[in-house]
Design a protein around this motif. Sequence first.
Motif, mmCIF file in Angstrom:
data_model
loop_
_atom_site.group_PDB
_atom_site.id
_atom_site.type_symbol
_atom_site.label_atom_id
_atom_site.label_comp_id
_atom_site.label_asym_id
_atom_site.label_seq_id
_atom_site.Cartn_x
_atom_site.Cartn_y
_atom_site.Cartn_z
ATOM 1 N N LEU A 4 0.837 -1.195 0.000
ATOM 2 C CA LEU A 4 0.000 0.000 0.000
ATOM 3 C C LEU A 4 0.876 1.251 0.000
ATOM 4 C CD1 LEU A 4 -2.596 -0.845 2.816
ATOM 5 C CD2 LEU A 4 -2.873 -1.140 0.361
ATOM 6 N N GLN A 5 0.252 2.380 -0.275
ATOM 7 C CA GLN A 5 0.980 3.639 -0.173
ATOM 8 C C GLN A 5 1.408 3.881 1.270
ATOM 9 O OE1 GLN A 5 -2.101 3.358 -1.452
ATOM 10 N NE2 GLN A 5 -2.362 4.582 -3.300
ATOM 11 N N GLY A 42 2.940 2.393 -4.700
ATOM 12 C CA GLY A 42 1.962 1.942 -3.711
ATOM 13 C C GLY A 42 0.590 1.895 -4.347
ATOM 14 N N LEU A 89 -3.746 0.537 -3.776
ATOM 15 C CA LEU A 89 -4.776 -0.078 -2.951
ATOM 16 C C LEU A 89 -5.114 -1.438 -3.518
ATOM 17 C CD1 LEU A 89 -6.999 3.073 -2.645
ATOM 18 C CD2 LEU A 89 -5.690 2.036 -0.805
ATOM 19 N N ILE A 129 -7.832 -2.760 -3.745
ATOM 20 C CA ILE A 129 -9.094 -2.807 -4.474
ATOM 21 C C ILE A 129 -9.030 -2.075 -5.807
ATOM 22 C CG2 ILE A 129 -10.569 -3.054 -2.455
ATOM 23 C CD1 ILE A 129 -11.050 0.056 -2.861
ATOM 24 N N LEU A 131 -4.496 -0.809 -11.120
ATOM 25 C CA LEU A 131 -3.126 -0.808 -10.629
ATOM 26 C C LEU A 131 -2.666 -2.198 -10.210
ATOM 27 C CD1 LEU A 131 -2.935 2.551 -8.675
ATOM 28 C CD2 LEU A 131 -1.536 1.866 -10.614
ATOM 29 N N GLN A 171 -6.910 -4.185 11.367
ATOM 30 C CA GLN A 171 -7.565 -5.405 10.912
ATOM 31 C C GLN A 171 -7.450 -5.623 9.399
ATOM 32 O OE1 GLN A 171 -9.283 -7.735 12.870
ATOM 33 N NE2 GLN A 171 -8.454 -6.688 14.649
ATOM 34 N N ASP A 172 -7.242 -4.536 8.674
ATOM 35 C CA ASP A 172 -7.253 -4.626 7.217
ATOM 36 C C ASP A 172 -6.013 -5.323 6.644
ATOM 37 O OD1 ASP A 172 -8.687 -3.956 4.856
ATOM 38 O OD2 ASP A 172 -7.177 -2.447 4.412
ATOM 39 N N THR A 232 -6.759 -8.501 4.764
ATOM 40 C CA THR A 232 -7.442 -8.302 3.491
ATOM 41 C C THR A 232 -6.442 -7.890 2.419
ATOM 42 O OG1 THR A 232 -9.164 -7.334 4.867
ATOM 43 C CG2 THR A 232 -9.478 -7.218 2.494
ATOM 44 N N VAL A 233 -5.583 -6.946 2.792
ATOM 45 C CA VAL A 233 -4.588 -6.453 1.848
ATOM 46 C C VAL A 233 -3.653 -7.575 1.415
ATOM 47 C CG1 VAL A 233 -2.586 -4.930 1.620
ATOM 48 C CG2 VAL A 233 -4.659 -4.094 2.727
#
Lengths: 390, 495
Positions: B108-109, B190, B192, B194, B198, B224-225, B228-229
């Motif tokens: 992620l960024q 970076g 996302l 979702i 990208l 918590q994410d 998912t990531v």
Amino acid sequence: MEPILIIIIVAAVVAVAGLAFFFSRRSRRVEIEPQERAQVGGRQSGDTALLEREAPGDKAPGETTPGETVDADPDVVLAEESTVPAVADEVIKPSFFDRLGKARSAFTGYLGGLVGAGALDDEAWEDLEEALIRADVGVQTAMSLLEDVRSQAKEEGKDQGEEILGLLKTRMKAEITGKDRELIIDEGKTNVWLFVGVNGVGKTTTIGKLGKRLVAEGHKPLMAAGDTFRAAAAEQLTMWAERSSVDIVRGNEGGDPASVIFDGIKAAEARGCDVVLADTAGRLQNKSNLMDELSKVRRVAAKEPGHVSEVLLVIDATTGQNGMTQAKVFAEAVEVTGVVLTKLDGSAKGGIVFAIESELGLPVKLVGLGEGVDDLVDFDPDAFVNALFE
Amino acid sequence: MFQSLTDKFDGIFSKLRNKGVLTEADIDAALKEIRIALLEADVNITVVKSLRDRIKVRALGEEVHKALNPAQQVIKIVNEELTESLGGETISITYNSKPPTVVMMAGLQGSGKTTTTGKLAKWFKSQGRNPLLVGADLQRPAAVEQLRTLGRQVGVPVFSENSDPVTVASKAVEEARSTGRDVVIVDTAGRLAIDDELMEQVRQISEAVSPDYTFLVVDAMTGQDAVTVAESFNDKLNLDGVILTKLDGDARGGAALSVKEIVGKPIAFAGTGEKLDEFELFHPDRMASRILGMGDMLTLIEKAEQTFEQDEAEAAAQSLMDGTFTLDDFLEQMQQLKKMGSLGGLIKMLPGLPKEMRDVDIDDGELARVEAIIKSMTTIERAEPSLIDASRRARIATGSGTNPSQVSMLVKQFSEMQKMMKRMGGMGTKKASKARRGKKGKKAKKGGRVTAKSTARVSEKGTKVRKAPLMLPGLDRMDADDFEKLASELEELSE
């Protein structure tokens, strides 16, 4: 720190090193560990001079004359006022909900079973708690919220899933509505907005986006590249300044951040800018020397003609429970006036800012919903709470 | 690092320790607290549930009932399960037989990819490799510029051009082949998880360079994410491991536990500070020990090994014990110590340190002051500090920019330390036998656990630590009580 502690540590390390060598000598008689040895050699020879942070307080910034540090390098002063005509109507602020919709669509239906499922059983209450925890609201906050809602539901004789969820949302919205979320620019003063936060939350990017927004609203901002630590942070901000046609003042990498920002304030006064967007280097809140440095930056920024009207703590929506500690420590060090929640367009829900708002009373003022320059919007508590459950 | 989780477990375990026999209710109460502690530490809720279930089954089972000390047994189970969750083994990098070995970074960024890319280059250099850095983050303003700055600092070339990330990455591999660079590290933008567009782009980069290793960079502060990531990235890129950044913060680092457990990919490296060499291979077993407040002697020893000259250190340890340790020796040790990293970081690795001492705020600048004082002394004064009278003291204070009372304090504390170290040698000897019997000794347990769970090299060391000889100052065998006693003695002294 007590010098005595250092001495203990030194002694300890001596002991440990002695131990280590006793054994390494022993084991080398038996076998050779080439890989490890290579590493030892490499470490010793590869000692590179690194940028060290300046210790706070080694330079009295008040005494700095603007010419002394790198003040307003003509190369990087971009854009004159003439390029600031009323672009205001062109800026379409994306609505909070619209933007969230895109991110959330993949994750909806989590609590779908709750609605219309009849009376809530224990398992469903647990699901509700789980939903809050998954959104990073925090286990203690979630537990106390649900306890409240449970007793309220009992009182009002409600037990249907939909009703309970409604109660919970209302309860949460009540916690965080009615706060003043306006960003303050006092007229006739050189306002300073200081951006603080841990590493990688998006301080520089937020300033970049905000610059354009302020220009569109008819203000005349100036950016001060106070992150003199991270490699190329000033370049990054300069590119944003170019994009949004805003002046920028920057200093040397490794220079004193307080004096760069003070130079920015002086330059803003001279050019009639009404707000200085001051970037600072990201710092983890447990590094007390860096937090001291930040307090100093704030004190210096408040010197004439500077008028610190906002200190904005930038928090990344993916942040977990550590966000609360961040908010507490930063608030204590620099009197934070508001929070900017960034990267909410991902799958993270940023629930920790709910805890920050309700426990510390710090209002969330802005939300970052995307990578575009227009993707910084005002916070909407209703939409935020609804989105936590989607 | 992981400090608050450590404190939480301290509290939960001390309640258990006071009980002779554990009932199911005791265990349930402890598990409830463990659940809250883990959730507050950002461990993913799914992981918390399964951890709790596993601990419960084992804690109620035979192994606890039959144990002499049930509380210790429960602590052992928690530790083993945590170690399991963190990912049992330390990753070992194997290099492609047809160089270059390609490493790709994703995340992620703001997770710290670019900085980590620089740190990784330095690490590969220290392994005797010739890395090439690739700036394929053409999205974030000045990202390539940042990488170039880092490249200069670690002495590694950077390849980039203003085209598109896929082209840059492919060309870089060619470039490495023709210039004899054997490791290529690709920094990507970076993104996302979702953002389909990208994510597709990063997949294409991956396809173009077919990396030997793909690492996901994850911020230790993530909530918590994180899971998912990691899942989304793993779907697209088939990760080899995770690099955990910003571990030097006070985040409880639950993301670390969760990613391994759910995605099944180990944590390969960890970033532990802002300096480019504050980066290390991740040792899950050691991290579990650290979380449980048992210190991390192995890492400390390795750091010492990398820093100290063998003969020097042995001589210093020897002179420390027979009381011939001079201020000069002390100064030298201190200078070596600085190379090992920040004092705060080192202190946290010491085992059995009481909470008050772990939490002391350490300013590395204090070292400089002590150094200045010693350097302002003459050679004779350094060898024989008792010579220092009022006028010498005043001179030293002026020379070092301190005041005479600070000078006399240092001298006094130094001589106390000399006495103390001699005594500590003796103390360790007594404690050691006790520890081996496993009644109270954390160290003995530590050695055993390390052996069970880690790679051969480490386990060998673990065993070594346990069998430490009695000739050296026994700091590693001191337990919390000893430290407390020591600390209170010291406090009296400094008053």
